[in-house]
Design an enzyme around this catalytic site. Structure first.
Site, short mmCIF file in Angstrom:
data_model
loop_
_atom_site.label_atom_id
_atom_site.label_comp_id
_atom_site.label_asym_id
_atom_site.label_seq_id
_atom_site.Cartn_x
_atom_site.Cartn_y
_atom_site.Cartn_z
CG ASP A 106 -29.63 -28.22 44.75
OD1 ASP A 106 -29.70 -28.32 45.88
OD2 ASP A 106 -30.90 -29.21 44.01
CG HIS A 121 -23.56 -35.89 50.06
ND1 HIS A 121 -24.34 -36.56 49.33
CD2 HIS A 121 -23.25 -36.51 51.23
CE1 HIS A 121 -24.64 -38.14 49.91
NE2 HIS A 121 -24.30 -38.21 51.17
P1 OAD Z 1 -31.65 -40.86 45.01
O1 OAD Z 1 -32.14 -40.47 43.09
O2 OAD Z 1 -31.68 -42.13 45.39
O3 OAD Z 1 -33.82 -40.65 45.43
C1 OAD Z 1 -34.27 -39.70 44.73
C2 OAD Z 1 -36.00 -40.07 45.60
O4 OAD Z 1 -36.67 -38.48 45.72
C3 OAD Z 1 -36.41 -41.77 44.98
O5 OAD Z 1 -37.18 -41.88 46.40
C4 OAD Z 1 -37.44 -40.89 44.88
O6 OAD Z 1 -38.53 -41.41 44.60
C5 OAD Z 1 -37.79 -39.96 45.35
N1 OAD Z 1 -38.37 -38.35 44.65
C6 OAD Z 1 -38.73 -38.14 43.39
N2 OAD Z 1 -39.01 -37.50 42.52
C7 OAD Z 1 -39.68 -36.12 43.65
C8 OAD Z 1 -40.82 -35.64 44.62
N3 OAD Z 1 -41.35 -35.11 43.79
N4 OAD Z 1 -41.05 -35.51 45.84
C9 OAD Z 1 -40.39 -36.27 46.57
N5 OAD Z 1 -39.58 -37.29 46.16
C10 OAD Z 1 -39.08 -37.58 45.28
O7 OAD Z 1 -31.54 -39.40 44.97
P2 OAD Z 1 -30.79 -39.12 47.11
O8 OAD Z 1 -31.52 -40.17 47.55
O9 OAD Z 1 -30.63 -37.86 47.20
O10 OAD Z 1 -24.02 -38.56 46.70
O11 OAD Z 1 -29.94 -39.40 46.92
C11 OAD Z 1 -27.93 -40.50 47.47
C12 OAD Z 1 -26.98 -40.21 46.96
O12 OAD Z 1 -26.69 -40.53 46.06
C13 OAD Z 1 -26.72 -38.04 46.46
O13 OAD Z 1 -26.58 -37.45 47.58
C14 OAD Z 1 -25.71 -38.53 45.46
C15 OAD Z 1 -26.18 -39.72 44.98
O14 OAD Z 1 -24.90 -41.05 44.76
C16 OAD Z 1 -23.09 -38.39 45.87
O15 OAD Z 1 -23.39 -38.01 45.26
C17 OAD Z 1 -22.28 -38.61 47.51
#
Ligand code: OAD
Length: 254
Positions: A106, A121
């Protein structure tokens, strides 16, 4: 109570840390109003990744894929980085060596002022020529035309992001792995820690003996291995740590 103790312990560890790595995921931008992928209102609840974020989907319909990215770009452009992003940006100048590794595309970390970033990514504000591989920055919202074409050769452009089934940039993942294995402490903020190879970076830090601190309101598969789990929002916890570490005590005025 134990959470306060954890916070105090993390602050203590950070005081003596020289090489710090922060690995972020979409959760850090949740408080800016950008949807995550797997939460209750996550993107992958509404959209199928295989329809929109794979090379096959792009080959089938570049227009559909670009329309989805254009919608996401519009949404992101209307949002702003928050205090958590800003703290991570400021920490580049606070520790001997601080590296930000993000799974996010982003661009919020850059907008908050971070410069030393490994974007695992890719970046939604960049596009790449499908013929020549030339990468260009493009901040237009909305995009026109859709799909965009290369200004040099007229070929189709694609988002400069990593799709499912594609490898990460070798240099970027190599540097991220090295830094993870060399750091004194790793913060893992706002990621569900399920997508590889990003999810294995904290394990490299643990293998090398560095404490891993998770900041997330929810437990993840990393939680049992993390030395500290700070359960809360990035926008609350990072500023708390920052002010404990770097706040200049005010003189007592009178
Ligand atoms: P996810 O949507 O899998 O996970 C988001 C995490 O953020 C969850 O564990 C939530 O509990 C946490 N969360 C939510 N609100 C929060 C806050 N205010 N502060 C801290 N944490 C919070 O997203 P990613 O782990 O980024 O890849 O996903 C990994 C990858 O999967 C992405 O980069 C994307 C996706 O498919 C690609 O597109 C290649």
């Amino acid at each position: 109570m134990s959470e306060n103790l954890d916070l105090a312990a993390v602050i203590q560890k950070l005081r003596s840390a020289r090489q710090v790595v922060a690995l972020t995921g979409s959760g850090i931008s949740a408080e800016s109003g950008i949807p995550t992928f797997r939460g209750a209102e996550g993107l992958w609840r509404t959209y199928r990744a295989q329809d929109l974020a794979t090379p096959e989907a792009f080959a089938r319909s570049p227009k559909l894929v670009w329309e989805w990215y254009d919608w996401r770009r519009g949404l992101m452009a209307a949002k702003n980085p928050h205090a958590g992003h800003r703290v991570l940006a400021a920490w580049e100048n606070r520790f001997s060596r601080f590296t930000l590794i993000t799974q996010n595309i982003d661009g919020m970390h850059r907008r908050a002022g971070s410069k030393n970033i490994l974007e695992l990514h890719g970046n939604i504000w960049r596009m790449r020529c499908t013929q020549e591989g030339t990468v260009t920055e493009n901040m237009d919202t909305p995009l026109s035309p859709i799909p965009p074409l290369c200004p040099d050769c007229g070929a189709l452009m694609r988002p400069h992001v990593v799709w499912f089934g594609e490898p990460l940039d070798r240099e970027v993942i190599h540097r991220a792995s090295l830094l993870s294995a060399q750091c004194d402490l790793m913060l893992v903020v706002g990621t569900s820690a399920v997508v590889q190879p990003a999810a294995s970076l904290p394990l490299s830090a643990l293998d090398a003996g560095a404490p891993v601190v998770e900041i997330n309101p929810e437990a993840t598969p990393l939680t049992p291995y993390a030395d500290f789990s700070l359960r809360g929002k990035a926008g609350d916890i990072l500023p708390q740590i920052d002010s404990a570490l770097f706040r200049v005590p005010r003189e007592n005025g009178s």
